[in-house]
Design an enzyme around this catalytic site. Structure first.
Site, PDB file in Angstrom:
ATOM      1  N   ARG A 125     -14.306  -7.391   0.382  1.00  0.00           N
ATOM      2  CA  ARG A 125     -12.854  -7.283   0.240  1.00  0.00           C
ATOM      3  C   ARG A 125     -12.184  -8.566   0.740  1.00  0.00           C
ATOM      4  O   ARG A 125     -11.216  -9.065   0.137  1.00  0.00           O
ATOM      5  CB  ARG A 125     -12.329  -6.076   1.036  1.00  0.00           C
ATOM      6  CG  ARG A 125     -12.696  -4.710   0.479  1.00  0.00           C
ATOM      7  CD  ARG A 125     -11.956  -4.405  -0.815  1.00  0.00           C
ATOM      8  NE  ARG A 125     -10.521  -4.504  -0.642  1.00  0.00           N
ATOM      9  CZ  ARG A 125      -9.749  -3.509  -0.169  1.00  0.00           C
ATOM     10  NH1 ARG A 125     -10.286  -2.351   0.178  1.00  0.00           N
ATOM     11  NH2 ARG A 125      -8.444  -3.669  -0.074  1.00  0.00           N
ATOM     12  N   CYS A 152     -16.446   3.141  -1.305  1.00  0.00           N
ATOM     13  CA  CYS A 152     -15.349   2.242  -0.929  1.00  0.00           C
ATOM     14  C   CYS A 152     -14.891   2.448   0.513  1.00  0.00           C
ATOM     15  O   CYS A 152     -14.172   1.601   1.047  1.00  0.00           O
ATOM     16  CB  CYS A 152     -14.175   2.423  -1.883  1.00  0.00           C
ATOM     17  SG  CYS A 152     -13.503   4.095  -1.909  1.00  0.00           S
ATOM     18  N   HIS A 188      -6.517   1.004  -7.519  1.00  0.00           N
ATOM     19  CA  HIS A 188      -6.952   0.274  -6.318  1.00  0.00           C
ATOM     20  C   HIS A 188      -7.678  -0.989  -6.788  1.00  0.00           C
ATOM     21  O   HIS A 188      -8.891  -1.146  -6.621  1.00  0.00           O
ATOM     22  CB  HIS A 188      -7.878   1.153  -5.478  1.00  0.00           C
ATOM     23  CG  HIS A 188      -8.026   0.721  -4.060  1.00  0.00           C
ATOM     24  ND1 HIS A 188      -7.431  -0.419  -3.554  1.00  0.00           N
ATOM     25  CD2 HIS A 188      -8.722   1.267  -3.019  1.00  0.00           C
ATOM     26  CE1 HIS A 188      -7.739  -0.554  -2.276  1.00  0.00           C
ATOM     27  NE2 HIS A 188      -8.515   0.453  -1.919  1.00  0.00           N
ATOM     28  N   GLN A 221     -10.038  -3.205  -4.509  1.00  0.00           N
ATOM     29  CA  GLN A 221     -11.338  -2.596  -4.249  1.00  0.00           C
ATOM     30  C   GLN A 221     -12.296  -2.856  -5.402  1.00  0.00           C
ATOM     31  O   GLN A 221     -13.467  -3.206  -5.200  1.00  0.00           O
ATOM     32  CB  GLN A 221     -11.184  -1.091  -4.026  1.00  0.00           C
ATOM     33  CG  GLN A 221     -12.490  -0.364  -3.757  1.00  0.00           C
ATOM     34  CD  GLN A 221     -13.142  -0.822  -2.470  1.00  0.00           C
ATOM     35  OE1 GLN A 221     -12.525  -0.802  -1.414  1.00  0.00           O
ATOM     36  NE2 GLN A 221     -14.390  -1.252  -2.541  1.00  0.00           N
ATOM     37  N   ASP A 259     -16.907   8.397  -3.848  1.00  0.00           N
ATOM     38  CA  ASP A 259     -15.706   8.269  -3.027  1.00  0.00           C
ATOM     39  C   ASP A 259     -15.395   9.652  -2.456  1.00  0.00           C
ATOM     40  O   ASP A 259     -15.995  10.656  -2.867  1.00  0.00           O
ATOM     41  CB  ASP A 259     -14.545   7.747  -3.882  1.00  0.00           C
ATOM     42  CG  ASP A 259     -13.298   7.411  -3.076  1.00  0.00           C
ATOM     43  OD1 ASP A 259     -13.402   7.299  -1.833  1.00  0.00           O
ATOM     44  OD2 ASP A 259     -12.219   7.269  -3.672  1.00  0.00           O
ATOM     45  N   ARG A 305       0.880  -1.167   0.000  1.00  0.00           N
ATOM     46  CA  ARG A 305       0.000   0.000   0.000  1.00  0.00           C
ATOM     47  C   ARG A 305       0.917   1.216   0.000  1.00  0.00           C
ATOM     48  O   ARG A 305       1.592   1.505   0.997  1.00  0.00           O
ATOM     49  CB  ARG A 305      -0.899  -0.016   1.226  1.00  0.00           C
ATOM     50  CG  ARG A 305      -1.943   1.100   1.283  1.00  0.00           C
ATOM     51  CD  ARG A 305      -2.803   0.909   2.538  1.00  0.00           C
ATOM     52  NE  ARG A 305      -3.806   1.927   2.708  1.00  0.00           N
ATOM     53  CZ  ARG A 305      -5.059   1.852   2.268  1.00  0.00           C
ATOM     54  NH1 ARG A 305      -5.421   0.785   1.578  1.00  0.00           N
ATOM     55  NH2 ARG A 305      -5.920   2.810   2.497  1.00  0.00           N
TER      56      ARG A 305
END
Length: 299
Positions: free
Chosen positions: A285, A257, A128, A131, A218, A101
């Site tokens: 996830r 998300c 991402h 996701q 988002d 990450r």
């Protein structure tokens, strides 16, 4: 030959579809896979704070029978200037897979270049992909299909938007994106995706949401952008609220998300309302990451 998962387009259509199906199997049979990755160790390098990504991956790794090794970037030699090449080559001798990450996608690409074990992008400034995998699994669960579904994405053309566009291209989902002027997604991502599915850009969220099956938003400002007040001002008419949601289909689902800035990009009434699927989206996830790990390490 090792395979990495740095962006959605690292997969082909068949692979992406298989992973959604496999994630659904994992969700339905939670206790039947505790030895799939037995004896393996998975490194987790985190440069940025995380709730869902860290916990879902750590639990997924454990439930598959592997051992998670958490590595804060502040506690390994990368923080003292060790070359990414050296870190990647050494960790490859200890670990079976490494997820990262990172603030910068170029960091993950450089790491993957030198790593001899699979590398997973657990979030970067450009993509991402984990996701997006959970997003598509959630839509399939709620709508029973992906091809022909229309997503209206309202907000910044950021890493989440990029991966959602690529996932739409691999599944036949139509995606309409509404952003303020100057906040559009990457032209490179759109160019690669547009030959596979319908992608339309708008600067009016009302038009984008019309007849949508899914309304997705988002945060307006990503991590590291919190002080960009001028950018934030551009989004004042891009809130997902009752008035905007009325433009979508009556059975439209709402996605985010997370983490959410309640009262900014989405209201409490919507995120906590009956059309919201954000908690299912977050749970998924865990299941999609199991599918990804198995795909890279056990197949």
């Amino acid at each position: 030959m090792k395979k990495d998962f740095l962006r959605v387009f690292d997969l082909n259509q068949n692979e992406f579809t298989y992973l959604i199906k496999r994630a659904l199997e994992f969700k339905a049979n939670k206790d039947l896979h505790e030895t799939l990755l037995s004896g393996k160790s998975i490194g987790m390098i985190f440069e940025k704070p995380s709730t869902r990504t860290r916990v879902s991956f750590e639990v997924a790794i454990y439930q598959l029978g592997a051992h998670p090794v958490y590595l804060s970037s502040k506690e390994i030699q990368l923080c003292r200037g060790e070359a990414i090449k050296d870190t990647a080559l050494v960790l490859s001798r200890y670990l079976n897979c490494i997820l990262i990450r990172s603030f910068y996608h170029k960091t993950i690409k450089e790491f993957a270049k030198w790593s001899t074990v699979p590398v997973i992008n657990a979030l970067s400034d450009e993509h991402h992909p984990c996701q997006a995998m959970a997003d598509m699994m959630t839509i399939f669960e709620k709508k029973g299909k992906l091809e022909g579904i229309k997503i209206a994405y309202i907000g910044d053309g950021n890493n989440v938007a990029h991966s959602l566009i690529e996932a739409s291209a691999l599944t036949g989902v139509k995606i309409h994106i509404a952003t303020p002027q100057g906040c559009e997604p990457s032209a490179e991502v759109i160019e690669k995706a547009k030959s596979f599915t319908e992608i339309k850009l708008f600067h009016d969220p009302v038009i984008a949401v019309e007849n949508a099956d899914v309304v997705y938003t988002d945060v307006w400002l990503s991590m590291g952008e919190e002080e960009h007040i001028e950018k934030k001002e551009k989004f004042k008419n891009f809130q997902v609220n009752v008035k905007l949601l009325k433009q979508a289909k009556l059975d439209a689902i709402v996605m985010h998300c997370l983490p959410a800035r309640r009262g900014e990009e989405i209201t409490n009434e919507i995120i906590d309302g009956p059309q919201s699927v954000v908690l299912d989206q977050a749970e998924n996830r865990l299941h999609t990451e199991k599918a990804i790990l198995e795909f890279l390490l056990a197949l």
